[in-house]
Structures are given as structure tokens and as C-alpha cells.
Design a protein around this motif. Structure first.
Motif, mmCIF file in Angstrom:
data_model
loop_
_atom_site.group_PDB
_atom_site.id
_atom_site.type_symbol
_atom_site.label_atom_id
_atom_site.label_comp_id
_atom_site.label_asym_id
_atom_site.label_seq_id
_atom_site.Cartn_x
_atom_site.Cartn_y
_atom_site.Cartn_z
ATOM 1 N N ARG A 1 -7.735 102.909 89.901
ATOM 2 C CA ARG A 1 -8.382 104.122 90.420
ATOM 3 C C ARG A 1 -9.835 103.835 90.789
ATOM 4 O O ARG A 1 -10.354 104.352 91.756
ATOM 5 N N THR B 1 -12.530 109.644 88.134
ATOM 6 C CA THR B 1 -11.566 109.076 89.067
ATOM 7 C C THR B 1 -10.412 110.041 89.351
ATOM 8 O O THR B 1 -9.477 109.689 90.055
ATOM 9 N N ASP C 1 -6.408 110.615 92.017
ATOM 10 C CA ASP C 1 -5.060 111.147 91.762
ATOM 11 C C ASP C 1 -4.767 112.335 92.679
ATOM 12 O O ASP C 1 -3.667 112.476 93.206
ATOM 13 N N GLY D 1 -2.865 101.889 87.788
ATOM 14 C CA GLY D 1 -3.296 102.480 89.054
ATOM 15 C C GLY D 1 -2.126 102.724 89.977
ATOM 16 O O GLY D 1 -1.079 103.213 89.555
#
Ligand code: CA
Length: 236
Positions: A177, A193, A197, A223
Motif C-alpha cells: 500500500r 494508506t 484500499d 498489498g
């Protein structure tokens, strides 16, 4: 270079103005949303707008939407004291290009400003070797910025485009991420981060329309990886 700062807290105004003036920027200040919006619309000379979310008269989200409604494309950096995913997403959806959660260091602010100005001028654009990037039936033309999946057009926002281009340039590779954040948002220090998403999910919804199989694989704890599970079994 002229910047517009829309912020109501005098202490924040004074720190930012002093720091950015020292860094060579010319800073104009609006102390509330309504006057900030007026300045943004009357003076399209600003290279960038720094916009606080919690403002009297008109809040930052409303100001941002109004600026974009007038089709003014000046980069907007949002300042928010509310670092939750919902607030960040609301800010980005209203048309902001980036956000910074208070409290922040002046050097963080300056880094974001440089990154946004670079992005706008196109200097940070990667060297393009081939105009078409491909994964299975997903195609992205980096000249025309057009994306298709199985021949159907996919409409992408600027951020979604940068994210997809980055994934396509790094196929079959686990991307953390933080790596994605740095490469797509151009930020080189610790921050939330979750926005990665959120945008991965936006992209998945668009790529997987019409029952197309998943290309963006979640690698638990690490990730994401762009991989076509139907095609990649035999390729090294
Ligand atoms: Ca405020």
C-alpha cells in the motif's frame, strides 16, 4: 507562483503563510469559505489552492465542489482535522487532488505542494515506451488515456487512471500500500494508506463489470498484485 490559502484559524494561517513565503511562494489568504470561493473564481491565476475543510460561511467540501462546477482545474490540497476514511473520500470525491491531515509539518505541506504542481506540469509523468499496456483483456492506452476491458470502454477518474497505469506497469508483482501511495499519490512520508484500499475498490468495480474475472488480487498482509489468474499459470 501564487497560492490561495482558505483557512480560518489565524495560527495555522500565520505558520503556513510564513513557511510558504520563505519557500518562494506568493500566498493570498481567505478567512472563510465564501470569500475563498469568490477569490478562486475571480482570480484563476492561482497555481494551487490550499483548502481547509472546517470553515465558516461555506465548508471546504462545498467550496471544492463549487470550484470544480465552474470547471476550474487548479490543484486543490485539502486540510482536514478529521483523518477518517469517510472524510478523506468525501474530500477527494468533491474534487480535491490531495489531502493533508492536521496537525502536519510544514515540510510535509511543501512536499505535497511540490508534488501537485509537478503532477500538473506533467514533469513527473513516467517515460512512455509503449502506448498500450495490457493484462488479459484489459487494455490501457497511455497516449489517449483510454481504458477498455473485453472491448468495452471504462471511464476512469484521473486518480484511478494513475493507479491502473502503475499496476499495469508492474504486473505480477506484489505492491505494498505504501509503494502504491508513493507512486500514485506522490507522497513520500508516513500517512494513512486507507485511501489506497478505497481506490483499489473503485477500480475493481469498474474493471469487473459484466462479470469479468478479478485482476487486482489482494495479497493478505502485503498489498496488491495485478494478475490474470486465467492466463498467467503458464507464463514465467
Ligand atoms: Ca478550520
Amino acid at each position: 507562483m501564487k497560492l490561495l490559502l482558505i483557512e480560518d484559524e489565524p495560527a495555522v494561517v500565520s505558520v503556513i503563510t510564513r513557511g510558504l513565503t520563505e519557500a518562494g511562494y506568493e500566498v493570498s489568504v481567505a478567512p472563510d469559505g465564501a470569500s475563498g470561493l469568490r477569490m478562486a473564481l475571480d482570480n484563476p491565476i492561482f497555481s494551487l489552492i490550499i483548502l481547509d475543510v472546517m470553515l465558516p460561511a461555506l465548508n471546504g467540501i462545498e467550496v471544492c465542489k463549487a470550484i470544480r462546477r465552474e470547471e476550474i482545474a487548479t490543484p486543490i490540497l485539502m486540510l482536514t482535522a478529521l483523518g477518517t476514511t469517510e472524510n478523506i473520500v468525501m474530500g477527494l470525491d468533491s474534487g480535491a487532488d490531495d489531502y493533508l491531515v492536521k496537525p502536519f509539518k510544514l515540510q510535509e505541506l511543501e512536499a505535497r505542494i511540490r508534488s501537485l504542481l509537478r503532477r500538473k506540469s506533467g514533469v513527473a509523468a513516467p517515460v512512455v515506451n509503449t502506448p498500450v499496456l495490457q493484462m488479459g483483456n484489459l487494455m490501457l492506452n497511455t497516449d489517449t488515456k483510454a481504458a477498455t476491458r473485453a472491448g468495452s470502454d471504462i471511464q476512469l477518474t484521473a486518480t484511478e487512471y494513475r493507479l491502473l497505469e502503475y499496476l499495469l506497469r508492474n504486473p505480477r508483482k506484489v505492491l505494498s500500500r505504501m509503494e502504491i501511495l508513493e507512486q500514485v499519490w506522490g507522497i513520500d512520508f508516513n500517512m494513512n494508506t486507507k485511501v489506497v484500499d478505497v481506490y483499489i475498490n473503485y477500480l475493481r468495480k469498474k474493471l469487473n463489470k459484466n462479470g469479468q474475472p478479478e485482476l487486482i488480487q489482494t495479497v493478505t498482509g502485503l498489498g496488491y498484485m495485478l494478475k490474470d489468474n486465467n492466463l498467467d499459470e503458464d507464463t514465467p
